[in-house]
Design a protein around this motif. Sequence first.
Motif, PDB file in Angstrom:
ATOM      1  N   UNK A 346     -68.185 -69.803  29.171  1.00 41.10           N
ATOM      2  CA  UNK A 346     -69.344 -69.342  28.795  1.00 41.10           C
ATOM      3  C   UNK A 346     -69.518 -67.633  29.339  1.00 41.10           C
ATOM      4  N   UNK A 347     -68.444 -67.166  28.841  1.00 40.82           N
ATOM      5  CA  UNK A 347     -68.254 -65.688  29.184  1.00 40.82           C
ATOM      6  C   UNK A 347     -67.830 -64.867  27.933  1.00 40.82           C
ATOM      7  N   UNK A 348     -68.938 -64.009  27.165  1.00 40.33           N
ATOM      8  CA  UNK A 348     -68.623 -63.526  25.890  1.00 40.33           C
ATOM      9  C   UNK A 348     -67.939 -62.191  26.093  1.00 40.33           C
ATOM     10  N   UNK A 349     -67.423 -61.982  27.452  1.00 39.23           N
ATOM     11  CA  UNK A 349     -66.674 -60.465  27.732  1.00 39.23           C
ATOM     12  C   UNK A 349     -65.275 -60.844  28.303  1.00 39.23           C
ATOM     13  N   UNK A 350     -64.977 -61.929  28.190  1.00 38.30           N
ATOM     14  CA  UNK A 350     -63.625 -62.157  28.693  1.00 38.30           C
ATOM     15  C   UNK A 350     -62.504 -61.463  28.107  1.00 38.30           C
ATOM     16  N   UNK A 351     -62.505 -61.497  26.835  1.00 39.28           N
ATOM     17  CA  UNK A 351     -61.399 -60.677  26.123  1.00 39.28           C
ATOM     18  C   UNK A 351     -62.045 -59.773  24.995  1.00 39.28           C
ATOM     19  N   UNK A 352     -61.552 -58.666  24.872  1.00 39.70           N
ATOM     20  CA  UNK A 352     -61.723 -57.785  23.630  1.00 39.70           C
ATOM     21  C   UNK A 352     -60.539 -57.716  22.842  1.00 39.70           C
ATOM     22  N   UNK A 353     -60.804 -57.417  21.417  1.00 38.37           N
ATOM     23  CA  UNK A 353     -59.737 -57.625  20.500  1.00 38.37           C
ATOM     24  C   UNK A 353     -58.541 -56.720  20.904  1.00 38.37           C
ATOM     25  N   UNK A 354     -58.679 -55.571  21.648  1.00 33.99           N
ATOM     26  CA  UNK A 354     -57.453 -54.811  22.026  1.00 33.99           C
ATOM     27  C   UNK A 354     -56.724 -55.441  22.783  1.00 33.99           C
ATOM     28  N   UNK A 355     -57.480 -56.091  23.825  1.00 35.94           N
ATOM     29  CA  UNK A 355     -56.513 -56.944  24.739  1.00 35.94           C
ATOM     30  C   UNK A 355     -55.852 -58.171  24.321  1.00 35.94           C
ATOM     31  N   UNK A 356     -56.158 -58.628  23.257  1.00 38.63           N
ATOM     32  CA  UNK A 356     -55.627 -59.872  22.541  1.00 38.63           C
ATOM     33  C   UNK A 356     -54.581 -59.089  21.858  1.00 38.63           C
ATOM     34  N   UNK A 357     -54.502 -58.006  21.164  1.00 34.99           N
ATOM     35  CA  UNK A 357     -53.483 -57.133  20.386  1.00 34.99           C
ATOM     36  C   UNK A 357     -52.399 -57.132  21.461  1.00 34.99           C
ATOM     37  N   UNK A 358     -52.791 -56.532  22.497  1.00 41.57           N
ATOM     38  CA  UNK A 358     -51.780 -56.236  23.623  1.00 41.57           C
ATOM     39  C   UNK A 358     -51.007 -57.673  23.975  1.00 41.57           C
ATOM     40  N   UNK A 359     -51.958 -58.872  24.096  1.00 42.36           N
ATOM     41  CA  UNK A 359     -51.119 -60.196  24.703  1.00 42.36           C
ATOM     42  C   UNK A 359     -50.028 -60.421  23.509  1.00 42.36           C
ATOM     43  N   UNK A 360     -50.333 -60.267  22.139  1.00 43.65           N
ATOM     44  CA  UNK A 360     -49.290 -60.563  21.256  1.00 43.65           C
ATOM     45  C   UNK A 360     -48.272 -59.495  21.028  1.00 43.65           C
ATOM     46  N   UNK A 361     -48.261 -58.574  21.630  1.00 42.98           N
ATOM     47  CA  UNK A 361     -47.229 -57.489  21.522  1.00 42.98           C
ATOM     48  C   UNK A 361     -46.545 -57.169  23.055  1.00 42.98           C
ATOM     49  N   UNK A 362     -47.153 -56.123  23.656  1.00 45.89           N
ATOM     50  CA  UNK A 362     -46.853 -55.826  24.886  1.00 45.89           C
ATOM     51  C   UNK A 362     -46.420 -56.984  25.918  1.00 45.89           C
ATOM     52  N   UNK A 363     -47.406 -57.832  26.194  1.00 53.46           N
ATOM     53  CA  UNK A 363     -47.410 -58.673  26.939  1.00 53.46           C
ATOM     54  C   UNK A 363     -46.266 -59.640  26.720  1.00 53.46           C
ATOM     55  N   UNK A 364     -46.279 -60.019  25.494  1.00 56.85           N
ATOM     56  CA  UNK A 364     -45.367 -61.043  25.071  1.00 56.85           C
ATOM     57  C   UNK A 364     -43.753 -60.356  25.252  1.00 56.85           C
ATOM     58  N   UNK A 365     -43.630 -59.165  25.184  1.00 60.35           N
ATOM     59  CA  UNK A 365     -42.533 -58.323  25.348  1.00 60.35           C
ATOM     60  C   UNK A 365     -42.235 -58.466  26.961  1.00 60.35           C
ATOM     61  N   UNK A 366     -43.236 -58.139  27.608  1.00 65.11           N
ATOM     62  CA  UNK A 366     -42.826 -58.527  29.066  1.00 65.11           C
ATOM     63  C   UNK A 366     -42.509 -59.716  29.640  1.00 65.11           C
ATOM     64  N   UNK A 367     -43.056 -60.746  28.918  1.00 65.81           N
ATOM     65  CA  UNK A 367     -42.713 -62.266  29.300  1.00 65.81           C
ATOM     66  C   UNK A 367     -41.260 -62.341  29.032  1.00 65.81           C
ATOM     67  N   UNK A 368     -40.717 -61.928  27.886  1.00 69.84           N
ATOM     68  CA  UNK A 368     -39.367 -61.997  27.485  1.00 69.84           C
ATOM     69  C   UNK A 368     -38.425 -61.036  28.099  1.00 69.84           C
ATOM     70  N   UNK A 369     -39.012 -60.186  29.074  1.00 66.44           N
ATOM     71  CA  UNK A 369     -38.136 -59.205  29.582  1.00 66.44           C
ATOM     72  C   UNK A 369     -37.520 -58.113  28.649  1.00 66.44           C
ATOM     73  N   UNK A 370     -38.438 -57.903  27.624  1.00 59.53           N
ATOM     74  CA  UNK A 370     -38.013 -57.020  26.604  1.00 59.53           C
ATOM     75  C   UNK A 370     -38.775 -55.805  26.360  1.00 59.53           C
ATOM     76  N   UNK A 371     -39.911 -55.467  27.516  1.00 63.70           N
ATOM     77  CA  UNK A 371     -40.683 -54.338  27.514  1.00 63.70           C
ATOM     78  C   UNK A 371     -39.890 -53.051  27.536  1.00 63.70           C
TER      79      UNK A 371
END
Length: 452
Positions: A346-371
Motif C-alpha cells: 500500500x505504498x505508491x512511492x516504492x518504485x519509480x520507473x527509472x529505478x525499475x529500468x536500473x533493476x533490469x540493466x545495471x542491477x542485473x549486471x551487478x547480480x551476474x558480476x558483470x557490472x
Amino acid sequence: MTTIFSAHWLLPITAPPLAKGAVVVNADQILAVGSLAELRAQFPAAPVRDFGEAAILPGFVNVHSHLELTAFRGRLEEPHFQRWIANLIQLKSERLSSDDLLTSARLGCIEAIRAGVTTLGDTADATATLEALIESGLRGVVFQECFGPHVEQADASTQAIERKLYDLHEHIFDVGAQERVRLGVSPHAPYSVSDRLFAKVAELSFEMAIDIAIHTAESQDEVKLLRDGTGAFAESLNRRGIEFTAPGCSTIQYFQQLGVLEAAPLLIHCVTVDDEDIALLKESGARVAHCPKSNAKFGHGIAPLTAMMRAGLEVGLGTDSVASNNTCDLIEEARFCALLHQAAQRDPLLFDPNAMLKMITLDGARVLNLEDKIGSLEVGKQADLVAIDLRRAHNTPHYDPATAIIFSGSAQDVIFTMVAGRVLYEQGQVSSFDEAEVLRAMQVTQEKLVGQ
Ligand SMILES: [Zn+2]
C-alpha cells in the motif's frame, strides 16, 4: 568502424535521461556518450544511425531463465509445483532429443533478442543452451545444473559436473566466445540435491573460481521439507525411497551450515526468507534473482523485495522459464514487480520507473558480476544496447521516457538489439538465426509434447 547511434532519448542509467542523446560505438565498445550535436562535432566522419522518436538504453539483463525449456511454454499449466516439476522432468527426458532442446534454446534466444534482453543468467541441464547462446551472439552466464537427492550419489555427481564444466569451458575457448559467455554451476534446489552434494559443489565453485546459482526458498513445500520433513517434496522423496533428514531450519540457515553461503551464491526466488535470513544473505554477499511473475503464477507468494533492498542486497529481475512465466519480457516483469509490491505494501512511492529500468540493466549486471562490462551506457563498457520505439499508439503521448517504457511498454516495442557492437536485431529481423527455420523446427518438437 565507428558509428553514432542517436534517438530522441538516451537513457544511460548511471546518468539522467538525455534528450537528443547519442552513443558512439567502436568495434565492441562504447567510445563516447553525449548529445548528438556534441558527438557529431567530435566524430565528423562517423555515420549517424538515428532512431527518431525512440529511446536508446543499455540492453536488458535477465538474471534467471531456462532457455532450453522454451518448448514447454503453455504446456505445463499445472498449478501444483511439485507435480509441475515432476511432469517437466518426465516429459523432457522421455520425449525430447538433444536436437529438440537445441531448437528450444534457440527459440528462447530469439525471443530474448527480440525483447531487448542482451544478457542472461541461464540455468541449464542440457548443453544445448550453451550452444544456442554461443550461436545467438547474446551474452550470458550458463549455470550448468546438477541434481542428486541421494547422498550416495554426491561424489559421482560432483565428478560428472566437474568433467562437464571443464569440457564446456574448453569448448567456449575453442570457439572464441569467452568474452561473451561464462560458465557457472547450479546445484538445482534443496529438494533435488543432497546436503553432501551442495557442500561439494560449493567447494568446486571455489576451486574452479566459477559462480554458483541455486533455486532457493521458493515454496511452502520447501519450507516444510526443511523444517520437519513434511509436504509434497518430502512425500515425493519418500515415495522414491530417498532418505532426507530435515535440518529443522530455513533454507538460508541450511545453506549457511553447509558452507554454501561462503560461495556468495546467486539465490533464485528467495520468497520465504525472513529478516534473519536476509541478514545472513547480506553478511555472505549472496545475490538474489527476483522472479515476481513466476512466483505469482505458482501461488508461491511475494518475496520481501523491499526488505532485501533495504538490507543492501544486490537484486536483479529474472523471468524464470517461459514454462512458468509464459514470456521472456523484462519490461512486463518490471511493471508487474513495481505494481505488485506497491499494491501489497500500500505504498505508491516504492518504485519509480527509472529505478525499475536500473533493476533490469545495471542491477542485473551487478547480480551476474558483470557490472564492469555492461549494465549502463558509459565510455569503455561493452556496446550492448537496445532501442525502444516510442511512436506507438499505446505509448503515445509520453512526457517521460522511463514512464512510457515501464508503464506503457512491452518487449514488442524493442526495434534494435546490439551485443558487443554486433547488431542482433533490426527492422524486424534477427540476424544470428534463421527464425523461420527455428519456428518450423519447433513445430516438430511441439508435436512430441502433445498429449498425455
Ligand atoms: Zn528457475
